[in-house]
Design an enzyme around this catalytic site. Structure first.
Site, PDB file in Angstrom:
ATOM      1  N   PRO A 135     -27.584 -46.554 -21.981  1.00 27.89           N
ATOM      2  CA  PRO A 135     -26.152 -46.265 -21.836  1.00 27.89           C
ATOM      3  C   PRO A 135     -25.782 -45.108 -20.901  1.00 27.89           C
ATOM      4  O   PRO A 135     -25.264 -44.078 -21.326  1.00 27.89           O
ATOM      5  CB  PRO A 135     -25.735 -45.967 -23.277  1.00 27.89           C
ATOM      6  N   CYS A 136     -25.980 -45.307 -19.613  1.00 29.02           N
ATOM      7  CA  CYS A 136     -25.602 -44.289 -18.635  1.00 29.02           C
ATOM      8  C   CYS A 136     -24.088 -44.103 -18.570  1.00 29.02           C
ATOM      9  O   CYS A 136     -23.613 -43.060 -18.115  1.00 29.02           O
ATOM     10  CB  CYS A 136     -26.174 -44.623 -17.260  1.00 29.02           C
ATOM     11  N   HIS A 137     -23.332 -45.075 -19.073  1.00 30.04           N
ATOM     12  CA  HIS A 137     -21.865 -44.949 -19.097  1.00 30.04           C
ATOM     13  C   HIS A 137     -21.419 -43.861 -20.064  1.00 30.04           C
ATOM     14  O   HIS A 137     -20.277 -43.414 -19.995  1.00 30.04           O
ATOM     15  CB  HIS A 137     -21.220 -46.292 -19.453  1.00 30.04           C
TER      16      HIS A 137
END
Length: 179
Positions: A135-137
Site C-alpha cells: 500500500p504505497c498509497h
C-alpha cells in the site's frame, strides 16, 4: 518466464504480473513506471491460480473487506533498499497513513545512520511494483500533502477514501483540500 493478465477495477484497468506462482507486479493503467523492466518479456496467461487469487483479493479490497497482504504470495524485485522500504509499506495498517519522513527515520535506524533522505524513500515508494496490495498509497507528505503517487493523485484519494482514512488533514500538493 513471466506472465501477465489484466482486470477491471474501480480505479481503472489493472495489469498483473507473475512468475507463475507469486505476484510480481500490479499496475494501474497509465501508472508511472508501468510494467517495470520485465513486462515486455511476459506472456499473456489469464488463468494462472495466482491471478485468480489476486482478483479475489482485489474484489474483497474494493468491497471494503480489509483483506490481508499475506493472502497473496509476493515476489518483490528491486534493490535491497527498495525491498526494505516495501517491507515497511506492507506494515501500514488499512485505513491509516504514514509520512515519507517517518519511513526515512525507520530506514535510518535500520541502516545505523543518523538520518535518511525522504526523497530517497520517495523514490523507493514510487517504484513499488505491486500497487494497492503493497500500500504505497498510504504514504503522505509530512505536512499532509498527497504528494507522489505513481498511479495518480485521484486514484490515491479514491483508495484512501475507500479505506476510510480521515482526509481532513490531507490536501493536494497545491494546497487544495480534498472534497
Amino acid at each position: 518466464m513471466f506472465y501477465f493478465t489484466t482486470c477491471d477495477s474501480p480505479v481503472g484497468i489493472l495489469t498483473l504480473a507473475s512468475d507463475g506462482e507469486k505476484l510480481s507486479g500490479l499496475w494501474i493503467k497509465g501508472q508511472k513506471y508501468f510494467g517495470g523492466e520485465f513486462l515486455g518479456e511476459a506472456k499473456k496467461k489469464d488463468d494462472l491460480p495466482i491471478f485468480l487469487n489476486v482478483r479475489e483479493w482485489l474484489k474483497d479490497y474494493f468491497a471494503g473487506k480489509k483483506p490481508q497482504i499475506n493472502r497473496i504470495p509476493l515476489l518483490s524485485l528491486g534493490s535491497e533498499f527498495r525491498l526494505q522500504v516495501w517491507e515497511i509499506l506492507k506494515k501500514i495498517p488499512y485505513g491509516e497513513v504514514i509520512t515519507y519522513g517517518e519511513i526515512a527515520e525507520m530506514m535510518a535506524k535500520k541502516m545505523g545512520k543518523a538520518s535518511m533522505s525522504s526523497q530517497a524513500v520517495g523514490g523507493a515508494v514510487g517504484h513499488n511494483p505491486i500497487s494497492i496490495i503493497i500500500p504505497c498509497h498510504r504514504v503522505v507528505g509530512t505536512n499532509g500533502s498527497l504528494t507522489g503517487y505513481a498511479g495518480g493523485l485521484d486514484v490515491k484519494v479514491k483508495l484512501l477514501q475507500l479505506e476510510g482514512v480521515d482526509m481532513t488533514r490531507l490536501h493536494y500538493p497545491d494546497g487544495r483540500k480534498i472534497l
